[in-house]
Design an enzyme around this catalytic site. Sequence first.
Site, PDB file in Angstrom:
ATOM      1  CG  ASP A  14      -0.202   0.630   4.639  1.00 19.11           C
ATOM      2  OD1 ASP A  14      -0.218   1.422   3.661  1.00 19.11           O
ATOM      3  OD2 ASP A  14      -0.081   0.147   5.491  1.00 19.11           O
ATOM      4  CG  ASP A  38       0.845   5.565   0.631  1.00 16.50           C
ATOM      5  OD1 ASP A  38      -0.586   5.481   0.487  1.00 16.50           O
ATOM      6  OD2 ASP A  38       0.940   5.937   1.671  1.00 16.50           O
ATOM      7  CE  LYS A  92      10.796 -11.078  -0.869  1.00 21.44           C
ATOM      8  NZ  LYS A  92      11.347 -10.469  -1.772  1.00 21.44           N
TER       9      LYS A  92
END
Length: 360
Positions: free
Chosen positions: A250, A254, A194
Site C-alpha cells: 500500500d 503510492d 521485514k
Amino acid sequence: MNKTLNIAVLPGDGIGTEITAQAVRVLRRLSEQGHFSLTLQEAPVGGAGYRASGHPLPESTLKLAKDANAILFGAVGDFSLDTLPRELRPEQAILGLRKELQLFANLRPAMIYPELAGASTLKPEVVSGLDIMIIRELTGDIYFGKPRGVRVLENGEREGFDTMVYRESEIVRIGHVAFQAAQKRNRRVCSVDKANVLETTQLWRDVMTELGKQYPDVELSHMYVDNAAMQLLKNPKQFDVMVTGNMFGDILSDEASMLTGSIGMLPSASLDANNKGLYEPIHGSAPDIAGKNLANPLATMLSAAMMLRYSFGLAQAADAIEAAVRKTLAAGYATGDIYREGCKRVGTVEMGDAVLAALG
Ligand code: NAD
C-alpha cells in the site's frame, strides 16, 4: 475467429464517467480494426450506485462484474456522501469488488514517459527511463487478520491491536504472479519484507526463496521494507518487479507512483487466480475537476491496455494502445495535470481524439 471480450464498464463518480468514456472509444477502435469483438455492459457503482439503488455496490452491478471476463473501473468517491455510515460510502464498492471477486494481486506499474521526466519531484536523471512493476498482495495481511479491535485494560487504559497473518498458500500465489510478471519483463524480482523483526514476513521470505527455485530464469533478491522505501527514492531504476504484502505494498506503491509525478498517467490491475481482473487508474474521482472536460484519460486507457495484456493475452492490442499514448505525448498533447511549456493544452475528449488518431 476473433476473441469476444465481455467487459463490465463501471464508470463510478466524478471524472470516472469522462475518463472511462475515452478508454471505451479506444477499445471500440481496436475492435473495429479487427483485434477482437466486444461486448460492453455499463453499470453504476460508488456514489452513482448508492443514488441508483441505495448501495455503493448494487447487486445488479456485482452480478455484471462477476459475469464479465474483466472490469473497466473509473473511480468512486463523492464528498457529499461522506456523512453516510461507512458501509454505504462510495469507496466501499471497490473493497467489496476486491473481496467478492477474490482479486488478490494488485499490479501497479510506475513508469515515466520521456516527455514527462520533468514532472517528477526527483531529478530527471534519477527517474528518466523508470519502469517498475509493484505487485501488492491485496486480500490478506494485517488489513484483514483477526483478532483486531480496541480493548480496555484492567487499569482503564485503551489498547488497539491488529493481527499480521499470511498463510503459505497466499504467499505462493502472489509469488507466482510476481515471477511470471518478471518473465515478461527484465527477469528480476525484489521481494520486500521485514524478516528481521516480523515472524510473518520471515515466512514470506522463506516461501519466496523456495518458490524462486521454480523460476531459475528470474533473479530473486530480498529487501527490508525500510530500505526499499529509501532505495525507491535514491535509485529507483535498480528495480524491475517488486513484490510485497498488503500493508507494505500500500505504502510503497503510492511512493513509487509519485516518482512519476503524474497521477493522471498511472494504470493498475487487480487480478484473481485466473487472471480475471479489475482495471482502473490509480487516481480518485477528482471532484474538483469533474464535469469540466479537464481530466486526463490516459491512465484509464493504459488500464485498458493492461486488461488486454493480462486478462485476454492480447499483447499486440495492448502494445498498440501504449504506442498510441507515447505518440500522443511525443506530439505534445497535454491535459492540465501534465502540461509543460510549449505543449498543446487539450481537454479529456480532445486527448481521446488524439489517441484515436494515433491508433490509426
Ligand atoms: P484524487 O486522486 O481524486 O485527486 C487528487 C488530485 O489529483 C486532484 O487535484 C485531482 O484534480 C487530480 N487528479 C486526479 N486524477 C486526475 C486526472 N485523471 N487528470 C487530472 N487531474 C487528476 O484524490 P482525492 O481528491 O483525495 O479524492 C477524491 C475522491 O476520490 C475521494 O472521495 C476519495 O475517497 C476517492 N478516491 C477513490 C479512489 C478509487 O476509486 N480507487 C482512489 C483514490 C481516491
